[in-house]
Design a protein around this motif. Structure first.
Motif, mmCIF file in Angstrom:
data_model
loop_
_atom_site.group_PDB
_atom_site.id
_atom_site.type_symbol
_atom_site.label_atom_id
_atom_site.label_comp_id
_atom_site.label_asym_id
_atom_site.label_seq_id
_atom_site.Cartn_x
_atom_site.Cartn_y
_atom_site.Cartn_z
ATOM 1 N N SER A 81 107.796 61.302 -8.127
ATOM 2 C CA SER A 81 107.442 60.265 -7.161
ATOM 3 C C SER A 81 107.740 60.736 -5.738
ATOM 4 C CB SER A 81 108.219 58.987 -7.476
ATOM 5 O OG SER A 81 108.009 58.030 -6.489
ATOM 6 N N PHE A 82 108.902 61.352 -5.561
ATOM 7 C CA PHE A 82 109.290 61.881 -4.256
ATOM 8 C C PHE A 82 108.287 62.933 -3.791
ATOM 9 C CE2 PHE A 82 111.497 65.155 -1.793
ATOM 10 C CZ PHE A 82 112.011 64.409 -0.743
ATOM 11 N N LEU A 83 107.967 63.887 -4.670
ATOM 12 C CA LEU A 83 107.048 64.958 -4.306
ATOM 13 C C LEU A 83 105.651 64.421 -3.991
ATOM 14 C CD1 LEU A 83 108.116 67.766 -6.775
ATOM 15 C CD2 LEU A 83 108.438 67.725 -4.294
ATOM 16 N N ALA A 84 105.185 63.457 -4.758
ATOM 17 C CA ALA A 84 103.864 62.875 -4.497
ATOM 18 C C ALA A 84 103.827 62.263 -3.102
ATOM 19 C CB ALA A 84 103.536 61.819 -5.547
ATOM 20 N N ARG A 85 104.931 61.666 -2.687
ATOM 21 C CA ARG A 85 104.993 61.036 -1.367
ATOM 22 C C ARG A 85 105.140 62.059 -0.243
ATOM 23 N NH1 ARG A 85 109.113 59.345 1.347
ATOM 24 N NH2 ARG A 85 110.561 59.414 -0.400
ATOM 25 N N VAL A 86 106.119 62.975 -0.379
ATOM 26 C CA VAL A 86 106.379 63.901 0.731
ATOM 27 C C VAL A 86 105.291 64.961 0.882
ATOM 28 C CG1 VAL A 86 108.876 63.562 0.688
ATOM 29 C CG2 VAL A 86 107.892 65.504 -0.509
ATOM 30 N N ASN A 87 104.627 65.312 -0.213
ATOM 31 C CA ASN A 87 103.565 66.321 -0.102
ATOM 32 C C ASN A 87 102.373 65.813 0.704
ATOM 33 O OD1 ASN A 87 104.988 68.314 -1.411
ATOM 34 N ND2 ASN A 87 104.079 67.902 -3.399
ATOM 35 N N LYS A 88 102.311 64.510 0.966
ATOM 36 C CA LYS A 88 101.255 63.940 1.822
ATOM 37 C C LYS A 88 101.612 64.007 3.310
ATOM 38 C CE LYS A 88 99.743 60.722 -1.739
ATOM 39 N NZ LYS A 88 99.780 59.315 -2.186
ATOM 40 N N ASP A 94 105.254 73.261 2.273
ATOM 41 C CA ASP A 94 105.402 73.717 0.901
ATOM 42 C C ASP A 94 106.557 72.975 0.254
ATOM 43 O OD1 ASP A 94 104.661 75.317 -1.268
ATOM 44 O OD2 ASP A 94 104.735 77.162 -0.107
ATOM 45 N N SER A 95 106.549 72.903 -1.076
ATOM 46 C CA SER A 95 107.652 72.255 -1.786
ATOM 47 C C SER A 95 107.849 72.922 -3.133
ATOM 48 C CB SER A 95 107.379 70.756 -1.953
ATOM 49 O OG SER A 95 106.210 70.539 -2.718
ATOM 50 N N TRP A 96 109.114 72.960 -3.557
ATOM 51 C CA TRP A 96 109.471 73.579 -4.830
ATOM 52 C C TRP A 96 110.499 72.712 -5.539
ATOM 53 C CZ3 TRP A 96 109.732 76.133 -0.110
ATOM 54 C CH2 TRP A 96 108.820 77.172 0.098
ATOM 55 N N CYS A 97 110.373 72.557 -6.850
ATOM 56 C CA CYS A 97 111.445 72.009 -7.687
ATOM 57 C C CYS A 97 112.315 73.202 -8.071
ATOM 58 C CB CYS A 97 110.876 71.363 -8.948
ATOM 59 S SG CYS A 97 109.949 69.875 -8.631
ATOM 60 N N THR A 99 116.403 74.838 -9.483
ATOM 61 C CA THR A 99 117.633 74.633 -10.243
ATOM 62 C C THR A 99 118.811 74.831 -9.303
ATOM 63 O OG1 THR A 99 117.784 76.967 -10.858
ATOM 64 C CG2 THR A 99 116.576 75.525 -12.354
ATOM 65 N N GLY A 100 119.991 74.484 -9.764
ATOM 66 C CA GLY A 100 121.197 74.693 -8.961
ATOM 67 C C GLY A 100 121.695 73.406 -8.347
ATOM 68 N N ASP A 101 122.297 73.512 -7.170
ATOM 69 C CA ASP A 101 122.917 72.368 -6.509
ATOM 70 C C ASP A 101 121.907 71.373 -5.942
ATOM 71 O OD1 ASP A 101 125.385 73.460 -7.064
ATOM 72 O OD2 ASP A 101 125.574 74.429 -5.101
ATOM 73 N N HIS A 102 120.670 71.799 -5.775
ATOM 74 C CA HIS A 102 119.642 70.945 -5.184
ATOM 75 C C HIS A 102 118.499 70.766 -6.178
ATOM 76 C CE1 HIS A 102 121.898 71.478 -1.504
ATOM 77 N NE2 HIS A 102 121.853 72.781 -1.707
ATOM 78 N N ASP A 103 117.703 69.738 -5.966
ATOM 79 C CA ASP A 103 116.596 69.445 -6.873
ATOM 80 C C ASP A 103 115.248 69.889 -6.333
ATOM 81 O OD1 ASP A 103 118.212 68.005 -8.837
ATOM 82 O OD2 ASP A 103 118.455 66.516 -7.248
ATOM 83 N N VAL A 104 115.084 69.793 -5.018
ATOM 84 C CA VAL A 104 113.813 70.117 -4.370
ATOM 85 C C VAL A 104 114.111 70.864 -3.083
ATOM 86 C CG1 VAL A 104 111.839 69.086 -3.142
ATOM 87 C CG2 VAL A 104 112.553 68.135 -5.326
ATOM 88 N N VAL A 105 113.258 71.833 -2.760
ATOM 89 C CA VAL A 105 113.309 72.504 -1.462
ATOM 90 C C VAL A 105 111.958 72.282 -0.790
ATOM 91 C CG1 VAL A 105 113.550 74.708 -0.243
ATOM 92 C CG2 VAL A 105 114.960 74.246 -2.260
ATOM 93 N N LEU A 106 112.015 71.852 0.456
ATOM 94 C CA LEU A 106 110.805 71.629 1.247
ATOM 95 C C LEU A 106 110.765 72.615 2.394
ATOM 96 C CD1 LEU A 106 111.148 67.751 1.730
ATOM 97 C CD2 LEU A 106 109.828 68.934 -0.044
ATOM 98 N N GLN A 107 109.595 73.125 2.695
ATOM 99 C CA GLN A 107 109.406 73.853 3.947
ATOM 100 C C GLN A 107 108.752 72.861 4.891
ATOM 101 O OE1 GLN A 107 107.049 77.435 3.952
ATOM 102 N NE2 GLN A 107 107.515 77.852 6.092
ATOM 103 N N VAL A 108 109.462 72.538 5.959
ATOM 104 C CA VAL A 108 109.026 71.504 6.893
ATOM 105 C C VAL A 108 108.783 72.130 8.252
ATOM 106 C CG1 VAL A 108 109.681 69.334 8.015
ATOM 107 C CG2 VAL A 108 110.352 69.757 5.632
ATOM 108 N N LEU A 109 107.652 71.796 8.846
ATOM 109 C CA LEU A 109 107.324 72.251 10.191
ATOM 110 C C LEU A 109 107.601 71.120 11.171
ATOM 111 C CD1 LEU A 109 103.865 73.920 9.452
ATOM 112 C CD2 LEU A 109 106.107 75.031 9.598
#
Length: 152
Positions: A81-88, A94-97, A99-109
């Protein structure tokens, strides 16, 4: 996919505008055979997209950040749900799911830090599923859009 397909893909990653004759010559095929293979690679989805890669600064985005997002709960529905919203969002390049301490990484301009702050308030702080996020400001992009070599 065989070795010839991989050679074709290597050439297309170096220069997608190269003539089919030039690519065919470099991989050791006739032009019609090479064209058939490229057409099949496109049809099968191996070649996902062909596009011009433009420097973000040229388009008015001088700042780039990597934003590592962690959710309250690690649940596919929340993440999807988060990815569907932020990818708009136009700022999200760019966005990636992950592993590790975080769930998602976003490249934001962003155009500037004030605009980035607006983005975080509008997109991240207002989302109750976001536990926290960390931001890395990119100082220099030292390797980008490299051709993907064949494995093994």
């Amino acid at each position: 996919m065989d070795a010839l397909d991989k050679k074709i893909l290597e050439q297309l990653q170096i220069d997608a505008k190269a003539s089919m004759g030039s690519i065919a010559e470099k991989v050791g095929l006739s032009e019609p055979a090479c064209y058939r293979r490229v057409r099949q690679l496109r049809a099968s989805g191996v070649i996902e997209k062909e596009m011009a890669i433009v420097k973000p600064k040229t388009m008015g985005w001088p700042l780039s950040m990597l934003v590592m997002v962690t959710f309250e709960r690690d649940h596919n529905t929340i993440i999807n749900s988060f990815l569907a919203r932020v990818n708009k969002e136009p700022e999200v390049l760019d966005s990636w799911c992950v592993t590790g301490d975080h769930d998602v990484v976003l490249q934001v301009l962003s155009t500037d830090m004030e605009a980035f702050d607006d983005f975080t308030n509008r997109v991240l702080h207002k989302d109750d599923s976001v536990k926290y996020f960390r931001t890395l400001v990119v100082l220099k992009h030292s390797k980008a859009n490299s051709p993907i070599p064949p494995a093994g």
